[in-house]
Design a protein around this motif. Structure first.
Motif, PDB file in Angstrom:
ATOM      1  N   THR A  55       0.841  -1.187   0.000  1.00 40.63           N
ATOM      2  CA  THR A  55       0.000   0.000   0.000  1.00 40.63           C
ATOM      3  C   THR A  55       0.880   1.243   0.000  1.00 40.63           C
ATOM      4  N   PHE A  56       0.921   1.909  -1.148  1.00 44.15           N
ATOM      5  CA  PHE A  56       1.736   3.118  -1.270  1.00 44.15           C
ATOM      6  C   PHE A  56       1.081   4.066  -2.268  1.00 44.15           C
ATOM      7  N   ASP A  57       1.437   5.360  -2.155  1.00 42.12           N
ATOM      8  CA  ASP A  57       0.887   6.412  -3.025  1.00 42.12           C
ATOM      9  C   ASP A  57       2.021   7.105  -3.756  1.00 42.12           C
ATOM     10  N   GLY A  58       1.741   7.486  -4.990  1.00 40.41           N
ATOM     11  CA  GLY A  58       2.666   8.292  -5.762  1.00 40.41           C
ATOM     12  C   GLY A  58       3.957   7.573  -6.093  1.00 40.41           C
ATOM     13  N   LEU A  59       4.502   7.846  -7.237  1.00 38.00           N
ATOM     14  CA  LEU A  59       5.780   7.280  -7.642  1.00 38.00           C
ATOM     15  C   LEU A  59       6.696   8.394  -8.111  1.00 38.00           C
ATOM     16  N   MET A  60       7.961   8.290  -7.730  1.00 42.54           N
ATOM     17  CA  MET A  60       8.980   9.227  -8.197  1.00 42.54           C
ATOM     18  C   MET A  60      10.032   8.422  -8.940  1.00 42.54           C
ATOM     19  N   ALA A  61      10.355   8.839 -10.126  1.00 47.17           N
ATOM     20  CA  ALA A  61      11.456   8.233 -10.861  1.00 47.17           C
ATOM     21  C   ALA A  61      12.708   9.025 -10.502  1.00 47.17           C
ATOM     22  N   VAL A  62      13.642   8.379  -9.826  1.00 52.32           N
ATOM     23  CA  VAL A  62      14.861   9.049  -9.377  1.00 52.32           C
ATOM     24  C   VAL A  62      16.030   8.476 -10.166  1.00 52.32           C
ATOM     25  N   PHE A  63      16.615   9.302 -11.025  1.00 49.73           N
ATOM     26  CA  PHE A  63      17.701   8.852 -11.884  1.00 49.73           C
ATOM     27  C   PHE A  63      19.064   9.289 -11.376  1.00 49.73           C
ATOM     28  N   ASN A  64      19.143  10.439 -10.744  1.00 50.80           N
ATOM     29  CA  ASN A  64      20.403  10.944 -10.216  1.00 50.80           C
ATOM     30  C   ASN A  64      20.143  11.462  -8.797  1.00 50.80           C
ATOM     31  N   PRO A  65      20.063  10.554  -7.824  1.00 49.52           N
ATOM     32  CA  PRO A  65      19.632  10.934  -6.472  1.00 49.52           C
ATOM     33  C   PRO A  65      20.451  12.049  -5.827  1.00 49.52           C
ATOM     34  N   SER A  66      21.752  12.059  -6.014  1.00 52.11           N
ATOM     35  CA  SER A  66      22.588  13.045  -5.329  1.00 52.11           C
ATOM     36  C   SER A  66      22.385  14.468  -5.850  1.00 52.11           C
ATOM     37  N   LYS A  67      21.815  14.636  -7.036  1.00 50.04           N
ATOM     38  CA  LYS A  67      21.614  15.965  -7.610  1.00 50.04           C
ATOM     39  C   LYS A  67      20.152  16.390  -7.656  1.00 50.04           C
ATOM     40  N   SER A  68      19.271  15.568  -7.119  1.00 50.43           N
ATOM     41  CA  SER A  68      17.842  15.840  -7.205  1.00 50.43           C
ATOM     42  C   SER A  68      17.325  16.473  -5.917  1.00 50.43           C
ATOM     43  N   TRP A  69      16.686  17.630  -6.010  1.00 54.46           N
ATOM     44  CA  TRP A  69      16.104  18.245  -4.821  1.00 54.46           C
ATOM     45  C   TRP A  69      14.887  17.454  -4.347  1.00 54.46           C
ATOM     46  N   VAL A  70      14.183  16.815  -5.277  1.00 51.25           N
ATOM     47  CA  VAL A  70      13.044  15.972  -4.899  1.00 51.25           C
ATOM     48  C   VAL A  70      13.545  14.773  -4.085  1.00 51.25           C
ATOM     49  N   ALA A  71      14.633  14.166  -4.534  1.00 49.72           N
ATOM     50  CA  ALA A  71      15.212  13.033  -3.803  1.00 49.72           C
ATOM     51  C   ALA A  71      15.676  13.474  -2.416  1.00 49.72           C
ATOM     52  N   LYS A  72      16.253  14.662  -2.319  1.00 47.18           N
ATOM     53  CA  LYS A  72      16.698  15.161  -1.014  1.00 47.18           C
ATOM     54  C   LYS A  72      15.502  15.357  -0.087  1.00 47.18           C
ATOM     55  N   TYR A  73      14.443  15.967  -0.598  1.00 48.52           N
ATOM     56  CA  TYR A  73      13.240  16.192   0.198  1.00 48.52           C
ATOM     57  C   TYR A  73      12.624  14.873   0.668  1.00 48.52           C
ATOM     58  N   ALA A  74      12.682  13.842  -0.187  1.00 48.65           N
ATOM     59  CA  ALA A  74      12.094  12.539   0.128  1.00 48.65           C
ATOM     60  C   ALA A  74      13.056  11.629   0.886  1.00 48.65           C
ATOM     61  N   HIS A  75      14.228  12.148   1.246  1.00 41.21           N
ATOM     62  CA  HIS A  75      15.247  11.375   1.975  1.00 41.21           C
ATOM     63  C   HIS A  75      15.730  10.162   1.189  1.00 41.21           C
ATOM     64  N   VAL A  76      15.850  10.303  -0.129  1.00 36.30           N
ATOM     65  CA  VAL A  76      16.397   9.222  -0.962  1.00 36.30           C
ATOM     66  C   VAL A  76      17.574   9.723  -1.803  1.00 36.30           C
ATOM     67  N   ASN A  77      18.203  10.823  -1.373  1.00 35.38           N
ATOM     68  CA  ASN A  77      19.299  11.397  -2.147  1.00 35.38           C
ATOM     69  C   ASN A  77      20.615  10.634  -2.001  1.00 35.38           C
ATOM     70  N   THR A  78      20.674   9.647  -1.111  1.00 31.25           N
ATOM     71  CA  THR A  78      21.882   8.826  -0.979  1.00 31.25           C
ATOM     72  C   THR A  78      21.606   7.381  -1.389  1.00 31.25           C
ATOM     73  N   THR A  79      20.527   7.177  -2.116  1.00 29.80           N
ATOM     74  CA  THR A  79      20.135   5.834  -2.517  1.00 29.80           C
ATOM     75  C   THR A  79      20.487   5.577  -3.977  1.00 29.80           C
ATOM     76  N   LYS A  80      20.155   4.391  -4.423  1.00 29.27           N
ATOM     77  CA  LYS A  80      20.381   4.013  -5.813  1.00 29.27           C
ATOM     78  C   LYS A  80      19.228   4.541  -6.681  1.00 29.27           C
TER      79      LYS A  80
END
Length: 116
Positions: A55-80
């Motif tokens: 059970t989850f909502d919304g999907l984000m495609a994260v291609f370059n986590p370390s440079k994405s402000w969306v990834a940083k906000y979602a706490h996935v900026n250090t992920t694959k």
């Protein structure tokens, strides 16, 4: 790039720790690409069930986590790179949360209960 999107759309689950979206059998066969060092899911069907949610909502495609402000906000900026859920229903069990804290990892619930 195509390998980031799960091929089989059935039985999709989101990791409660990092939010990556994969098939149940991928978590079971390979573990979580981000969290395997913290919580062993590979070969552990019960841990996959406890640490992921269907059970989850919304999907984000994260291609370059370390440079994405969306990834940083979602706490996935250090992920694959991969597909990540915006919100995941549920929380990891307390014993696993305690193990993460002992390893120095700060758990950010993905269910919206701890917005920052």
């Amino acid at each position: 790039m195509a390998s980031l999107v799960p091929k089989d759309k059935r039985q999709l689950r989101a990791c409660l720790i990092c939010g990556i979206v994969l098939n149940h059998h991928t978590f079971r066969d390979s573990g979580c690409p981000n969290c395997e060092g913290l919580v062993r899911m590979r070969g552990m069907n019960d841990v996959v069930t406890e640490c992921t949610s269907s059970t989850f909502d919304g999907l984000m495609a994260v291609f370059n986590p370390s440079k994405s402000w969306v990834a940083k906000y979602a706490h996935v900026n250090t992920t694959k790179p991969g597909m990540y859920a915006a919100h995941v229903a549920g929380r990891i069990p307390e014993d696993i949360e305690d193990k993460l804290a002992q390893k120095g990892f700060t758990y950010h619930p993905r269910d919206g209960s701890a917005e920052d």
